[in-house]
Design an enzyme around this catalytic site. Sequence first.
Site, mmCIF file in Angstrom:
data_model
loop_
_atom_site.group_PDB
_atom_site.id
_atom_site.type_symbol
_atom_site.label_atom_id
_atom_site.label_comp_id
_atom_site.label_asym_id
_atom_site.label_seq_id
_atom_site.Cartn_x
_atom_site.Cartn_y
_atom_site.Cartn_z
ATOM 1 N N GLN A 135 0.732 -1.299 -0.010
ATOM 2 C CA GLN A 135 0.174 0.024 0.004
ATOM 3 C C GLN A 135 0.815 1.399 0.192
ATOM 4 O O GLN A 135 0.664 2.366 -0.664
ATOM 5 C CB GLN A 135 -0.969 0.126 1.233
ATOM 6 C CG GLN A 135 -1.907 1.052 1.114
ATOM 7 C CD GLN A 135 -3.145 0.665 -0.097
ATOM 8 O OE1 GLN A 135 -3.476 -0.294 -0.112
ATOM 9 N NE2 GLN A 135 -3.349 1.662 -0.568
ATOM 10 N N ALA A 167 -5.756 4.347 -1.091
ATOM 11 C CA ALA A 167 -5.974 4.728 0.199
ATOM 12 C C ALA A 167 -4.508 4.989 0.868
ATOM 13 O O ALA A 167 -3.434 4.445 0.150
ATOM 14 C CB ALA A 167 -6.449 3.474 1.000
ATOM 15 N N SER A 207 -6.166 1.054 4.148
ATOM 16 C CA SER A 207 -6.827 0.282 3.448
ATOM 17 C C SER A 207 -7.908 -0.996 3.738
ATOM 18 O O SER A 207 -6.931 -1.951 4.600
ATOM 19 C CB SER A 207 -5.910 -0.087 2.164
ATOM 20 O OG SER A 207 -6.653 -1.109 1.175
ATOM 21 N N HIS A 234 -8.135 -3.356 2.394
ATOM 22 C CA HIS A 234 -7.750 -4.639 1.827
ATOM 23 C C HIS A 234 -6.314 -5.370 2.677
ATOM 24 O O HIS A 234 -6.178 -6.424 2.542
ATOM 25 C CB HIS A 234 -7.082 -4.439 0.260
ATOM 26 C CG HIS A 234 -7.879 -4.275 -0.899
ATOM 27 N ND1 HIS A 234 -8.399 -5.357 -1.457
ATOM 28 C CD2 HIS A 234 -8.644 -3.098 -1.173
ATOM 29 C CE1 HIS A 234 -9.099 -4.893 -2.271
ATOM 30 N NE2 HIS A 234 -9.308 -3.644 -2.200
ATOM 31 N N ASP A 291 -11.732 -7.159 -4.354
ATOM 32 C CA ASP A 291 -11.953 -6.657 -5.624
ATOM 33 C C ASP A 291 -12.394 -7.730 -6.479
ATOM 34 O O ASP A 291 -11.567 -8.735 -6.553
ATOM 35 C CB ASP A 291 -11.322 -5.698 -6.403
ATOM 36 C CG ASP A 291 -10.950 -4.360 -5.430
ATOM 37 O OD1 ASP A 291 -11.944 -4.108 -4.654
ATOM 38 O OD2 ASP A 291 -9.810 -4.302 -5.409
ATOM 39 N N GLU A 293 -17.712 1.866 -5.939
ATOM 40 C CA GLU A 293 -16.869 0.893 -6.310
ATOM 41 C C GLU A 293 -17.636 -0.469 -6.383
ATOM 42 O O GLU A 293 -17.753 -1.100 -5.511
ATOM 43 C CB GLU A 293 -15.587 0.874 -5.541
ATOM 44 C CG GLU A 293 -14.568 1.633 -5.500
ATOM 45 C CD GLU A 293 -13.237 1.416 -4.820
ATOM 46 O OE1 GLU A 293 -13.086 0.312 -4.394
ATOM 47 O OE2 GLU A 293 -12.306 2.274 -4.479
ATOM 48 N N HIS A 322 -15.654 -3.721 -5.008
ATOM 49 C CA HIS A 322 -15.124 -3.959 -3.832
ATOM 50 C C HIS A 322 -16.195 -4.620 -2.731
ATOM 51 O O HIS A 322 -16.915 -3.844 -2.379
ATOM 52 C CB HIS A 322 -14.495 -2.627 -3.468
ATOM 53 C CG HIS A 322 -13.776 -2.538 -2.038
ATOM 54 N ND1 HIS A 322 -12.588 -2.505 -1.872
ATOM 55 C CD2 HIS A 322 -14.290 -2.849 -0.730
ATOM 56 C CE1 HIS A 322 -12.123 -2.764 -0.515
ATOM 57 N NE2 HIS A 322 -13.062 -2.759 -0.015
HETATM 58 ZN ZN LIG Z 1 -10.875 -2.884 -3.230
#
Ligand SMILES: [Zn+2]
Length: 224
Positions: A104, A125, A130, A132, A139, A188, A191
């Site tokens: 990230q 981010a 994030s 994630h 995603d 999004e 996501h």
């Molecule tokens: Zn995402």
Amino acid sequence: MDPQLQAAAAGGPAAGAPFRTLPVQHSLDDPASPWVVVNKRRPITPAQFVPGDLVRPAVPLAVSGEAALLNRTTAAAAERLFAAASAAGAPMALASGYRSYATQTATYNSYAATRGTESADTASARPGYSEHQTGWAFDIADAGGACSFEPCFADQPAAVWVREHAHEFGFVVRYPWMLHETTGYFYEPWHLRYVGVEAATDMRARGIATLEEYFGTGVAPGYL
Ligand SMILES: [Zn+2]
């Protein structure tokens, strides 16, 4: 009785009160919790958190390396989700799963170096912010790759299907249309975030689209 539950029992929350209607079962702060709320006002703590149970789900993959990993609970739910989507004629692939703090950092810095901080904050981010990184989010892409990470993905069969069925498998579309002032992110449709079947189904039944509203953590339109 919890005042919030009392309000819910009386027909809804008091104005401004958190609309929390399930008993609190999981931490909203611990990144290992399925209910953790991470956004531009709620960084991951500790910042360099790494899930202890990362695994590669048995789903079609459009990525390799760490991005193909999810935490164990999310991976198991993703396997059920992807299988059901495929059976329904909306096959999809995992486009991006776990993202480490180091990755990230590199991604964000690369955007910031070429476009400046303001633009980087829209595209990526900041490190430690994030979803994630928690292993609870990923995603999706259309199995054929149509419109990956593009606005037109919203009209692809996979996106249409997950909007209607993700909750049955414990997922929410984390950044819904026109709720960026609450979530900090524009729409999004790719996501997904695991919160468990009970919470995801309850959110849908009550028409609450964001974790910020559902868990009452406050809006997060941008970084402080
Ligand atoms: Zn995402």
